[in-house]
Design a protein around this motif. Structure first.
Motif, PDB file in Angstrom:
ATOM      1  N   LYS A 469       0.835  -1.202   0.000  1.00  0.00           N
ATOM      2  CA  LYS A 469       0.000   0.000   0.000  1.00  0.00           C
ATOM      3  C   LYS A 469       0.873   1.258   0.000  1.00  0.00           C
ATOM      4  O   LYS A 469       0.588   2.227  -0.721  1.00  0.00           O
ATOM      5  CB  LYS A 469      -0.923  -0.022   1.224  1.00  0.00           C
ATOM      6  N   VAL A 473       0.945   4.257  -2.797  1.00  0.00           N
ATOM      7  CA  VAL A 473       0.699   5.658  -2.439  1.00  0.00           C
ATOM      8  C   VAL A 473       1.826   6.561  -2.951  1.00  0.00           C
ATOM      9  O   VAL A 473       1.586   7.627  -3.526  1.00  0.00           O
ATOM     10  CB  VAL A 473       0.536   5.802  -0.909  1.00  0.00           C
ATOM     11  N   HIS A 477       1.649   9.373  -6.022  1.00  0.00           N
ATOM     12  CA  HIS A 477       1.969  10.778  -5.723  1.00  0.00           C
ATOM     13  C   HIS A 477       2.945  11.338  -6.751  1.00  0.00           C
ATOM     14  O   HIS A 477       2.722  12.428  -7.304  1.00  0.00           O
ATOM     15  CB  HIS A 477       2.561  10.881  -4.311  1.00  0.00           C
ATOM     16  N   VAL A 598      -0.740  10.531   5.071  1.00  0.00           N
ATOM     17  CA  VAL A 598      -1.368   9.211   4.962  1.00  0.00           C
ATOM     18  C   VAL A 598      -0.939   8.378   6.158  1.00  0.00           C
ATOM     19  O   VAL A 598       0.258   8.181   6.397  1.00  0.00           O
ATOM     20  CB  VAL A 598      -0.965   8.507   3.647  1.00  0.00           C
TER      21      VAL A 598
END
Length: 711
Positions: A469, A473, A477, A598
């Motif tokens: 994960k 992410v 980005h 996050v």
């Protein structure tokens, strides 16, 4: 200034000083020196000084307001957003430490070479008059406030010492440059002191310099040797002040200083003052705090200067593979936990409901009140089982938060490390479930030369679903920013070095889109990964700020204070119970533009930890805002200016004409060699030069807004 037997901090508190406010009518035609003074400082400040000298009579008699003698002996003082009348009848230097410059002390200087922010201005006004804890979100100018307060005490006390303490050497090096660039305190009067500097050299520096940037351990060592002139300290700034609990070096320094004097101003800085309300109270007591200035991101005067930070919580399931490993590991835990249950030293509850904290608490209860039916010759066996349980529950925490690779590295360290686990190692190897689990993990994660079969090279595998994960992410980005031709940086936090190493290796596969570097602390003792030296840490930060890397994977060393540049995305790989850690991490983004945070949390216990941390953060702020009922403040706030005398503010443009030059501490032997070489060539600077008097120095600083020129 009294030197004598040390008292506790609360015992040294006196009665609260009488408030200097008055109910007299405010005189409305008094000149406000804080208004409209931005440029042409030479003429304006000279005029301000002349008027201030007329406002107060030198013999402590009548007051002159606007050029006319008034019988009321009242003048209007403006501090922050407040205006109130203060009597100047009989103005003397009662209850003020020796060395206060009455001319420089008429004013306090606020710089306009940076944008004037109302909240910073108001906080500085309070911090000059009270021992103050400043709690601001990261990136909103705590260092600026410190620099302004330090500058004014440097002016007010021409023979006094100003000390700035920071917890780490890289932070010390950063703050000395930042403070210089803000207020331009002459480098000739400033010193960065480290433990590598010889004690004899530090003794000389304490005498010759006036402003010191150092770690608390350095000043503590010099206080114990008697080389630090404690009675001359007039301002003490404490960065990352939330650390001042228990017997931390910050607490030791303050306890040692008050053996000699209580006549020094304290300014404490932190993004959050403590992990809970008890910790906040400890900090206030240990640092002699009598006033708190708290701002949150919701504060009206902060909002114009803080950018939105979007916090996104991503809950990651444990997954089938990790669940299988967890099931095998719980069987290993059951063996030790059942032994402790049979001895009657822990409650009869499910194995997965225990934690390191509960095991530690049970061991403490056992030591204080052992079960009456337990024979004394079994006490050693019980202690061994507690030690094994603590080790296993630490591994259980690693497994759930960081994955099976971190668990394998930890258990492998127990079996083959040099930590001397002894009985723990023996007990584990006797357990067939443990051996089966280690064989499984070794096949997956061990280096090729440690595996039974080396027939094929294993691809890089992850130890936790959060890794996939996180990878997703970060890639999303950079792809988003690159499509807009934007320059961006990412920072990833993880509590353990093994995870930092794993995350770094995974992201390196995506070079050059992701240019990643790890960032860890200096300590190497007992760690599988060698720590970074101070020089290496500073180089990594510099390269990150300048674009050499665009992704930094850091342990807690990157959380506090260090200037790591503008960051658009923060990824927290693990949650921490302490709201301090969470606030520090979140403060790394949203400084100059909107930022995204996050939070990767594993479903179950880690998600509960994160929710509890969020709740604690809000409850601490609420308790501080209601501090009159919940917190106790230091009552004997030192009077650093004469009674009933409040310096007026003058805003001025500070010109820092010289670029900051980093200083490198030289050993005594090297200094002697340099001195000898210079002497032989006739270039040795004159010794014992006559320095400017305090009043000359102050007048020079406060008449042209430029750096004073020393002979």
């Amino acid at each position: 200034m009294n030197k004598g037997k040390q008292a506790t901090l609360f015992q040294s508190w006196g009665q609260k000083k009488k408030d200097i406010r008055s109910d007299n009518k405010v005189i409305s035609d008094v000149i406000d020196l804080c208004e409209g003074l931005d440029e042409d400082d030479d003429e304006l400040l000279a005029e301000a000084m002349e008027r201030s000298l007329h406002d107060y009579s030198d013999d402590g008699g009548h007051t002159v307001n606007g050029g006319h003698e008034g019988p009321s002996d009242v003048c209007n003082i403006s501090i922050g957003a407040e205006s109130f009348p203060v009597s100047t009848q009989g103005l003397t230097q009662r209850n003020v430490p020796p060395g206060f410059d009455r001319v420089a002390g008429k004013l306090w200087i606020y710089p306009t070479n940076y944008s004037v922010r109302e909240y910073q201005y108001n906080i500085v006004g309070k911090a000059l008059l009270k021992n103050t804890m400043v709690t601001l979100p990261t990136g909103l100018g705590k260092t600026f406030i410190a620099a302004v307060v330090m500058y004014n005490f440097y002016q007010w006390y021409p023979q006094g010492k100003v000390v700035f303490m920071a917890p780490t050497k890289p932070l010390v090096a950063q703050q000395i440059e930042a403070c210089y660039n803000i207020m331009g305190i002459p480098q000739e009067d400033t010193a960065e002191m480290t433990g590598t500097m010889a004690p004899t050299e530090r003794r000389r520096v304490w005498v010759e310099k006036r402003v010191f940037f150092l770690t608390p351990q350095v000043i503590m060592n010099d206080l114990s040797r008697g080389t630090c002139p404690a009675v001359d300290v007039r301002c003490l700034v404490i960065d990352e002040a939330h650390k001042a609990t228990g017997n931390h070096a910050y607490c030791q320094v303050v306890r040692e200083l008050i053996k000699y004097t209580t006549e020094f101003r304290v300014l404490a800085l932190s993004a959050t003052p403590g992990g809970d309300i008890k910790a906040v109270q400890q900090v206030l007591a240990n640092l002699l705090i009598s006033h708190i200035e708290l701002r949150t991101e919701e504060s009206p005067d902060i909002k114009p200067y803080s950018h939105e930070r979007k916090v996104e919580k991503i809950v990651v399931p444990l997954g089938d593979e990790l669940t299988s490993v967890k099931k095998k590991y719980v069987q290993i835990l059951d063996v030790t936990v059942n032994k402790l249950k049979r001895h009657g030293v822990i409650y009869n509850r499910d194995t997965t409901s225990f934690s390191k904290f509960l095991i530690l608490k049970a061991r403490e209860d056992f030591r204080q009140n052992p079960p009456p039916n337990l024979q004394r010759n079994n006490y050693g066996m019980v202690e061994g089982d507690f030690a094994l349980a603590l080790s296993l529950y630490h591994g259980f925490e690693l497994l759930q938060l960081h994955g099976s690779r971190s668990l394998f590295n930890y258990l492998d360290g127990i079996l083959h490390g040099d930590k001397g686990y002894g009985r723990t190692k023996t007990e584990l190897l006797r357990n067939p479930d443990f051996n089966d689990l280690m064989d499984l993990l070794r096949e997956k994660f061990a280096p090729p030369d440690c595996r039974p079969s080396q027939s094929s090279k294993k691809p890089l595998v992850t130890g936790h679903p959060k890794m996939e994960k996180l990878e997703q992410v970060v890639l999303d980005h950079f792809n988003t920013f690159n499509s807009g031709d934007g320059e961006t940086r990412v920072m990833i936090f993880s509590q353990y070095r093994d995870s930092v190493s794993e995350i770094t290796n995974i992201l390196k596969q995506h070079h050059p889109l992701v240019k990643v570097m790890s960032f860890i602390g200096q300590s190497s003792a007992g760690k599988s990964t060698k720590g970074f030296t101070q020089k290496e840490q500073l180089k990594v930060m510099k390269d990150f700020r300048e674009g050499g890397y665009n992704t930094l994977v850091s342990t807690c060393v990157g959380e506090e204070g260090l200037d790591i540049g503008d960051v658009d995305l923060i990824v927290c790989f693990d949650a921490h119970k302490s709201p301090i850690r969470l606030v520090q991490r979140m403060g790394r983004t949203g400084r100059k533009r909107e930022g995204r945070i996050v939070m990767l949390v594993t479903e179950g216990k880690e998600e509960q930890i994160y929710n509890q941390s969020q709740y604690s953060k809000k409850s601490i702020h609420k308790a501080i805002l209601n501090s009159a009922k919940t917190l106790h403040f230091y009552q004997n706030n030192p009077a650093m200016v004469p009674d009933d005398w409040t310096p007026k503010c003058h805003k001025m443009f500070i010109t820092v004409s010289k670029k900051f030059k980093p200083t490198k501490a030289a050993s005594t032997s090297n200094m002697n060699k340099i001195t000898s070489m210079l002497s032989s060539h006739g270039n040795l600077p004159k010794q014992n030069r006559k320095k400017l008097s305090g009043r000359q120095n102050s007048l020079h600083h406060t008449t042209n807004g430029k750096l004073p020129k020393h002979d």
